[in-house]
Enzyme design. Structure first.
Site, PDB file in Angstrom:
ATOM      1  N   ASP A  63       0.856  -1.188   0.000  1.00  0.00           N
ATOM      2  CA  ASP A  63       0.000   0.000   0.000  1.00  0.00           C
ATOM      3  C   ASP A  63       0.896   1.244   0.000  1.00  0.00           C
ATOM      4  O   ASP A  63       1.794   1.356  -0.826  1.00  0.00           O
ATOM      5  CB  ASP A  63      -0.961  -0.081   1.207  1.00  0.00           C
ATOM      6  N   HIS A  72      -7.080  -6.530  -0.747  1.00  0.00           N
ATOM      7  CA  HIS A  72      -6.029  -5.534  -0.551  1.00  0.00           C
ATOM      8  C   HIS A  72      -4.976  -5.941   0.478  1.00  0.00           C
ATOM      9  O   HIS A  72      -3.810  -5.580   0.345  1.00  0.00           O
ATOM     10  CB  HIS A  72      -6.661  -4.211  -0.129  1.00  0.00           C
TER      11      HIS A  72
END
Length: 319
Positions: free
Chosen positions: A101, A298
């Site tokens: 991320d 994610h």
């Protein structure tokens, strides 16, 4: 396997909490939003067992690490500077850097700026793209877009108030809805009018296997104490960082590199993500693998810890 050793170090003008496990060649692990060193504990154990010195800091503004009050103290240069100083403070000259991320952006940038220090790089969820001539917030505005979550995060205090109203629920909803176990929906993307960041996120009826009550309790405790301001300030420096990265516009990363993401990661649906991955042959000439794990979302290193660990160890062994 021993638990990670936690310590506080003076790094680049701030106090930084760092988790360390194992001994051997140094591997740095950089988390993203809204996470902590704790997000890497499966990787810390696997890397330590394989003969590496695995180090995962709470990044600037998070957890047990200091969160400077000045909003402009969170540029990419600060974040890369933290990692350079951490390597030096640990008494090392080189490291492999791995990021997820926002941590992926730090890892890519560190490899770009200091190829002498960061001998290899792995990015997860966020693909590499050389610094460019177009700044994201201006690009969104020019397309008439005003409801992207990154835009919502720009105004100080707004997202903080929403996320801190019920920290445990915020953590639970962000992690579940952003994962491959969550429903189809715009977790990281365009927001519904007046509903904020969490508006469309549902509470899980049961927790997925990779997310325990103990995990949620740890993140809740840490974010209740620190708040979300530090992490949100990373978003508020995107334009400033874009300007500071002008000297590296168009530069590629030549060191050995790898990319890992989940096929259901909402970041891969961002404008440009697919194009960035398709350009890896040019932008990452040292690429040694691009892996999209089917059905994962994610939080890839947590959702698919075993697969991610195998990929990381395979990559490291060939360096």
């Amino acid at each position: 396997m021993n638990e990670p050793h936690l310590e506080i170090l003076d790094i680049n003008g701030i106090r930084m909490q760092v988790a360390t496990q194992g001994s051997g060649p140094l591997v740095l692990l950089c988390h993203g939003f809204p996470e902590l060193w704790y997000s890497w504990r499966n990787q810390l154990a696997a890397l330590a067992a394989a003969g590496y010195r695995a180090v995962a800091p709470d990044m600037r503004g998070y957890g047990g690490t200091e969160a400077p009050a000045e909003p402009d103290a969170y540029t990419t240069l600060h974040l890369v500077g933290d990692m350079v100083e951490l390597v030096n403070t640990l008494g090392e000259q080189q490291a492999v850097i791995i990021g997820h991320d926002w941590g992926a952006l730090v890892a890519w940038s560190a490899a770009l700026m200091r190829p002498d220090m960061f001998r290899a790089v792995v990015g997860m969820s966020v693909p590499f793209s050389p610094p460019g001539r177009v700044e994201l917030l201006s690009a969104l505005a020019s397309r008439g877009i005003s409801d992207f979550y990154i835009q919502y995060f720009q105004t100080p205090g707004v997202a903080e108030a929403e996320l801190e109203r019920d920290v445990e629920s915020s953590i639970r909803r962000i992690y579940f809805n952003g994962s491959g176990d969550g429903p189809d929906g715009p977790v990281f993307g365009q927001l519904q009018p007046g509903k904020g960041f969490l508006g469309e996120m549902i509470e899980p009826e049961t927790l997925p296997a990779w997310l325990s009550l103990e995990d949620i309790a740890y993140y809740t405790r840490e974010f209740t104490r620190s708040g979300f301001r530090g992490g949100l300030n990373w978003y508020r420096n995107m334009t400033r960082s874009w300007a500071l990265l002008a000297p590296w516009r168009g530069c590629v990363i030549r060191q050995p590199s790898m990319f890992i993401a989940g096929s259901r990661d909402a970041v891969l649906k961002f404008p440009g993500s697919v194009r960035q991955i398709e350009a890896f042959a040019q932008t990452l000439p040292g690429l040694r693998g691009c892996h999209l794990l089917e059905g994962a979302g994610h939080w890839i290193q947590r959702e698919r810890a075993t697969e991610v660990n195998e990929l990381l160890l395979g990559f490291l062994k060939k360096l």
